[in-house]
Design an enzyme around this catalytic site. Structure first.
Site, PDB file in Angstrom:
ATOM      1  N   TYR A 124       6.197  -5.314  -6.255  1.00 28.73           N
ATOM      2  CA  TYR A 124       5.340  -4.481  -7.442  1.00 28.73           C
ATOM      3  C   TYR A 124       6.121  -3.710  -8.205  1.00 28.73           C
ATOM      4  O   TYR A 124       7.396  -3.536  -8.126  1.00 28.73           O
ATOM      5  CB  TYR A 124       4.433  -3.408  -6.808  1.00 28.73           C
ATOM      6  CG  TYR A 124       3.401  -2.951  -7.583  1.00 28.73           C
ATOM      7  CD1 TYR A 124       2.588  -3.875  -8.279  1.00 28.73           C
ATOM      8  CD2 TYR A 124       3.407  -1.535  -8.318  1.00 28.73           C
ATOM      9  CE1 TYR A 124       1.614  -3.293  -9.024  1.00 28.73           C
ATOM     10  CE2 TYR A 124       2.527  -1.079  -9.235  1.00 28.73           C
ATOM     11  CZ  TYR A 124       1.390  -1.795  -9.577  1.00 28.73           C
ATOM     12  OH  TYR A 124       0.549  -1.312 -10.471  1.00 28.73           O
ATOM     13  N   GLY A 170       0.846  -1.016   0.073  1.00 31.33           N
ATOM     14  CA  GLY A 170       0.005  -0.114  -0.110  1.00 31.33           C
ATOM     15  C   GLY A 170       1.016   1.113  -0.232  1.00 31.33           C
ATOM     16  O   GLY A 170       2.080   1.228  -0.357  1.00 31.33           O
ATOM     17  N   ARG A 171       0.705   2.138   0.483  1.00 28.68           N
ATOM     18  CA  ARG A 171       0.965   3.621   0.690  1.00 28.68           C
ATOM     19  C   ARG A 171       1.938   3.691   2.005  1.00 28.68           C
ATOM     20  O   ARG A 171       2.576   4.485   2.127  1.00 28.68           O
ATOM     21  CB  ARG A 171       0.376   4.863   0.251  1.00 28.68           C
ATOM     22  CG  ARG A 171       0.193   5.021  -1.254  1.00 28.68           C
ATOM     23  CD  ARG A 171      -0.790   6.114  -1.662  1.00 28.68           C
ATOM     24  NE  ARG A 171      -1.828   6.218  -0.987  1.00 28.68           N
ATOM     25  CZ  ARG A 171      -2.172   6.997  -0.101  1.00 28.68           C
ATOM     26  NH1 ARG A 171      -1.562   7.898   0.421  1.00 28.68           N
ATOM     27  NH2 ARG A 171      -3.843   6.864   0.427  1.00 28.68           N
ATOM     28  N   CYS A 183       4.177  -6.503  -2.242  1.00 35.30           N
ATOM     29  CA  CYS A 183       4.126  -5.080  -3.026  1.00 35.30           C
ATOM     30  C   CYS A 183       5.098  -3.929  -2.765  1.00 35.30           C
ATOM     31  O   CYS A 183       6.310  -4.091  -3.106  1.00 35.30           O
ATOM     32  CB  CYS A 183       2.680  -4.888  -2.779  1.00 35.30           C
ATOM     33  SG  CYS A 183       1.979  -3.619  -3.977  1.00 35.30           S
ATOM     34  N   HIS A 184       4.622  -2.708  -2.303  1.00 37.46           N
ATOM     35  CA  HIS A 184       5.458  -1.466  -1.969  1.00 37.46           C
ATOM     36  C   HIS A 184       5.917  -1.857  -0.576  1.00 37.46           C
ATOM     37  O   HIS A 184       6.662  -0.860  -0.401  1.00 37.46           O
ATOM     38  CB  HIS A 184       4.273  -0.539  -2.112  1.00 37.46           C
ATOM     39  CG  HIS A 184       4.073   0.014  -3.407  1.00 37.46           C
ATOM     40  ND1 HIS A 184       3.261  -0.484  -4.030  1.00 37.46           N
ATOM     41  CD2 HIS A 184       4.486   1.137  -4.023  1.00 37.46           C
ATOM     42  CE1 HIS A 184       2.836   0.091  -5.051  1.00 37.46           C
ATOM     43  NE2 HIS A 184       3.762   1.021  -5.266  1.00 37.46           N
ATOM     44  N   GLU A 206       5.710   4.201   2.487  1.00 35.87           N
ATOM     45  CA  GLU A 206       6.425   5.295   1.954  1.00 35.87           C
ATOM     46  C   GLU A 206       6.808   6.400   3.258  1.00 35.87           C
ATOM     47  O   GLU A 206       7.840   7.056   3.334  1.00 35.87           O
ATOM     48  CB  GLU A 206       5.501   6.173   1.060  1.00 35.87           C
ATOM     49  CG  GLU A 206       5.244   5.501  -0.225  1.00 35.87           C
ATOM     50  CD  GLU A 206       4.044   6.491  -1.022  1.00 35.87           C
ATOM     51  OE1 GLU A 206       3.726   7.611  -0.700  1.00 35.87           O
ATOM     52  OE2 GLU A 206       3.688   5.740  -2.186  1.00 35.87           O
TER      53      GLU A 206
END
Length: 188
Positions: free
Chosen positions: A136, A85-86, A115-116, A89
């Site tokens: 990802y 997800g985000r 993923c992320h 970050e």
């Protein structure tokens, strides 16, 4: 004594990548806790692959973080999960999280990254340099910038490091992760 798994995340975590592993661990009677920058109800997001060139994002269910990164003693946990997800970050900006994640690599405990989630590793590239993993596809430049060999497979296992492209790969990722966790000897 039950095995203990730590999930590290924050707001904007991909809903399936936190809920699926969380409930999968509970199903296996594994003690699982979610850690975040602070104890709170986290906002999740739903990424979907529709007719866009990339994923779309919608608001998901909330999920409770039971412990803050500052409160985590990584020695108390047998394995680690880093959803995407985000969230990666912004959570990678928290030094306590980087210390937690480094511990799992140094101690060679099972680690699942989706993923992320690979973005969490960028500030601590030295602990993953020379490894192989997937993520990802848009994260490939960051993975390679850490000195990690990017593997273009949906899911990949490199020793204790289990990685996957995105939420559709969760069955394979969690199958490999649970297998490694179940092979661990629990410390008294």
């Amino acid at each position: 004594m039950s095995k203990k798994v730590l999930i590290v995340t924050g707001d904007a975590v991909e809903a399936l990548e936190v809920f699926y592993p969380y409930y999968r661990c509970l199903e296996e009677e594994i003690d699982v806790q979610i850690a975040a920058p602070k104890v709170k109800k986290l906002n999740t997001v739903i990424h979907d692959f529709e007719d866009w060139d990339t994923y779309t994002e919608k608001r998901g269910y909330g999920i409770e973080a039971q412990v803050s990164f500052n409160e985590v003693n990584p020695s108390n946990y047998d394995a680690l999960i880093i959803p995407g997800g985000r969230a990666p970050e912004h959570i990678r900006m928290h030094q306590p999280l980087l210390d937690i994640v480094s511990h799992f690599f140094i101690e060679e405990k099972p680690i699942a990254i989706m993923c992320h989630g690979s973005l969490v590793l960028t500030p601590i590239a030295e602990v993953v340099k020379g490894r192989k993993m997937t993520a990802y596809h848009a994260c490939k430049p960051e993975v390679e910038s850490m000195g990690v060999h990017y593997v273009d497979e949906a899911d990949y296992v490199d020793g204790n490091l289990i990685s996957g492209h995105a939420w559709p790969d969760l069955p394979a990722i969690m199958r490999a992760f649970i297998k490694q966790v179940n092979q661990l000897t629990v410390k008294p």
